[in-house]
Write a protein that holds these residues in place. Structure first.
Motif, PDB file in Angstrom:
ATOM      1  N   THR A 195       0.999  -0.983   0.201  1.00  0.00           N
ATOM      2  CA  THR A 195       0.076  -0.020   0.047  1.00  0.00           C
ATOM      3  C   THR A 195       1.044   1.233   0.234  1.00  0.00           C
ATOM      4  OG1 THR A 195      -1.701  -1.183   1.091  1.00  0.00           O
ATOM      5  CG2 THR A 195      -1.830   1.125   1.185  1.00  0.00           C
ATOM      6  N   ASP A 196       0.595   2.348  -0.962  1.00  0.00           N
ATOM      7  CA  ASP A 196       1.215   3.578  -0.720  1.00  0.00           C
ATOM      8  C   ASP A 196       0.072   4.581  -1.330  1.00  0.00           C
ATOM      9  OD1 ASP A 196       1.231   3.385  -3.954  1.00  0.00           O
ATOM     10  OD2 ASP A 196       3.179   2.905  -3.771  1.00  0.00           O
ATOM     11  N   THR A 197       0.588   5.923  -1.662  1.00  0.00           N
ATOM     12  CA  THR A 197      -0.426   6.700  -1.965  1.00  0.00           C
ATOM     13  C   THR A 197      -1.290   6.459  -3.129  1.00  0.00           C
ATOM     14  OG1 THR A 197       1.332   8.090  -3.231  1.00  0.00           O
ATOM     15  CG2 THR A 197       1.183   8.586  -0.834  1.00  0.00           C
ATOM     16  N   ARG A 198      -0.554   5.616  -4.162  1.00  0.00           N
ATOM     17  CA  ARG A 198      -1.356   5.191  -5.350  1.00  0.00           C
ATOM     18  C   ARG A 198      -2.505   4.120  -5.069  1.00  0.00           C
ATOM     19  NH1 ARG A 198       3.600   3.031  -8.126  1.00  0.00           N
ATOM     20  NH2 ARG A 198       3.925   2.190  -6.065  1.00  0.00           N
TER      21      ARG A 198
ATOM     22  N   ASN B 259      -3.502   0.165  -3.705  1.00  0.00           N
ATOM     23  CA  ASN B 259      -3.151  -1.046  -2.942  1.00  0.00           C
ATOM     24  C   ASN B 259      -2.597  -2.085  -4.162  1.00  0.00           C
ATOM     25  OD1 ASN B 259      -3.921  -0.510  -0.326  1.00  0.00           O
ATOM     26  ND2 ASN B 259      -5.964  -0.432  -0.997  1.00  0.00           N
TER      27      ASN B 259
END
Length: 124
Positions: A11-14, A16
């Motif tokens: 998971t990151d800002t973009r 999952n």
């Protein structure tokens, strides 16, 4: 006996990214998915040979399982939860949310002779 496994998710800002790699305990021969379910129950069987991995990739559903000695109820409500069903696991799927998509990975190709529809006696 059925068991839940967690699927590795990045998971990151973009968003999952969930990966299904080296966690399914069988070679996948068939993939199917169930969606657009009303208030019906699906399943209602176990198998002679087939192992399955069930993932609700959208929405949620409930899976009742009976392996001949114990009963279990699982709520699949996240796409990073995977339910492994053994051949002896007599199961039904129900309480699908309107947007639910249940994807199932199977160890065998479809074979009607592999299905056992009669449920086990209730656990007392």
């Amino acid at each position: 006996m059925a068991r839940l496994i967690d699927l590795k998710t990045f998971t990151d800002t973009r968003g999952n990214l969930t990966v299904i790699e080296k966690v399914i305990p069988f070679d996948i021969k068939r993939i199917f998915y169930i969606y657009g379910v009303d208030d019906s129950r699906r399943g209602g069987h176990r198998h002679r040979k087939t192992l399955q991995a069930a993932i609700c990739i959208q929405g949620a559903c409930t899976i009742y399982n009976h392996d001949g000695s114990a009963e279990q109820v699982f709520r699949l409500d996240r796409p990073d939860k995977c339910l492994i069903l053994e051949p002896a696991d007599w199961h039904t799927m129900y309480e699908f949310t309107p947007d639910a998509i249940l994807m199932v990975l199977a160890s065998e190709f479809f074979d009607q002779a592999d299905y056992i529809f009669e449920p086990y006696p209730a656990v007392s």
